[in-house]
Design an enzyme around this catalytic site. Structure first.
Site, PDB file in Angstrom:
ATOM      1  NE  ARG A   1      -3.600   0.209  10.687  1.00 37.94           N
ATOM      2  CZ  ARG A   1      -2.146   0.619  10.796  1.00 37.94           C
ATOM      3  NH1 ARG A   1      -1.407   0.452  11.914  1.00 37.94           N
ATOM      4  NH2 ARG A   1      -1.330   0.870   9.703  1.00 37.94           N
TER       5      ARG A   1
ATOM      6  NE  ARG B   1       9.684  -5.631   4.787  1.00 39.69           N
ATOM      7  CZ  ARG B   1       8.734  -4.584   5.163  1.00 39.69           C
ATOM      8  NH1 ARG B   1       8.297  -3.878   4.058  1.00 39.69           N
ATOM      9  NH2 ARG B   1       8.067  -4.499   6.469  1.00 39.69           N
TER      10      ARG B   1
ATOM     11  NE  ARG C   1      10.684  -3.353   9.410  1.00 42.32           N
ATOM     12  CZ  ARG C   1       9.661  -2.793   9.202  1.00 42.32           C
ATOM     13  NH1 ARG C   1       9.615  -1.477   9.048  1.00 42.32           N
ATOM     14  NH2 ARG C   1       8.371  -3.338   9.174  1.00 42.32           N
TER      15      ARG C   1
ATOM     16  CE  LYS D   1      -1.982  -0.860   3.921  1.00 40.34           C
ATOM     17  NZ  LYS D   1      -1.566  -2.061   4.399  1.00 40.34           N
TER      18      LYS D   1
ATOM     19  NE  ARG E   1       3.996  -6.207  10.351  1.00 38.24           N
ATOM     20  CZ  ARG E   1       4.598  -5.802   9.620  1.00 38.24           C
ATOM     21  NH1 ARG E   1       5.878  -6.574   9.517  1.00 38.24           N
ATOM     22  NH2 ARG E   1       4.603  -4.837   8.646  1.00 38.24           N
TER      23      ARG E   1
END
Ligand SMILES: [Zn+2]
Length: 210
Positions: free
Chosen positions: A88, A122, A155, A13, A166
């Site tokens: 959200r 990532r 991370r 997004k 998440r």
């Protein structure tokens, strides 16, 4: 054009919103940026946000809504904007409808497996913050930053357990917004699984048909 971008973490997004905002000349409003800016400027709301984040709590809806409302009073939103990361929850969406009328919602669809593959791959340079990906943005030498020679790390947010958390939070709080906006007749699905350039193109085609 006043737009909301919806989708699970890892749907891209933020990246897509910044490219489309650049093309349309409208601001990209992300709650993450709003929090950081308010804290940096030590505004009244910023001080509250800082205190909450530092104590490890989630920023309550009322405070997030207040920050977005304040941002939407800025004259640069006259031609429209893209909201990224807001609303959200259904509660935030109800509040938003009291001070702004959204033209369309773009919902980026992507499977959990794709999200996990994207996020778990990532890597971030510990030294300069440059981003990499084990499949798509490989450094020349594994584990080493091309730009500064720093060590590449994962991370904490992208660790497998954190990704599952998440996604669980997304399904519980945010996914109900898909039906919420579909019932209002303003939801548009865009396949978020291809590479960024293709998704940007599909999104622009969808927006121009609205
Ligand atoms: Zn680096």
């Amino acid at each position: 054009m006043k737009l909301i971008f919806l989708g699970p973490p890892g749907a891209g997004k933020g990246t897509i919103a910044s490219k489309i905002c650049e093309n349309l000349g409208i601001p990209h409003i992300s709650t993450g940026d709003l929090f950081r800016k308010a804290i940096k400027n030590q505004t009244e709301l910023g001080k509250k946000v800082q205190q909450i984040i530092e104590s490890g709590d989630l920023v309550p809806d009322a405070l997030t809504v207040a920050l977005v409302k304040e941002r939407l009073n800025n004259p640069d939103v006259e031609k429209g904007y893209i909201l990224d990361g807001f609303p959200r929850t259904i509660g935030q969406a109800d509040s938003l409808s009291e001070f702004s009328s959204i033209d369309a919602v773009i919902n980026f669809t992507i499977t959990d497996d794709q999200v996990i593959k994207r996020l778990a791959g990532r890597r971030l340079c510990k030294n300069c913050g440059a981003g990499y990906h084990v499949d798509t943005v490989k450094p020349k030498e594994e584990g080493i930053c091309d730009k500064c020679g720093g060590e590449l790390i994962i991370r904490p947010d992208d660790a497998p357990e954190a990704i599952k958390n998440r996604l669980a939070v997304y399904y519980e709080s945010t996914e109900p917004l898909i039906d919420y906006y579909r019932q209002k007749g303003i939801l548009n699905d865009v396949d978020g699984s291809p590479e960024v350039a293709a998704v940007v193109k599909d999104t622009e085609t969808t927006i121009s048909a609205i």
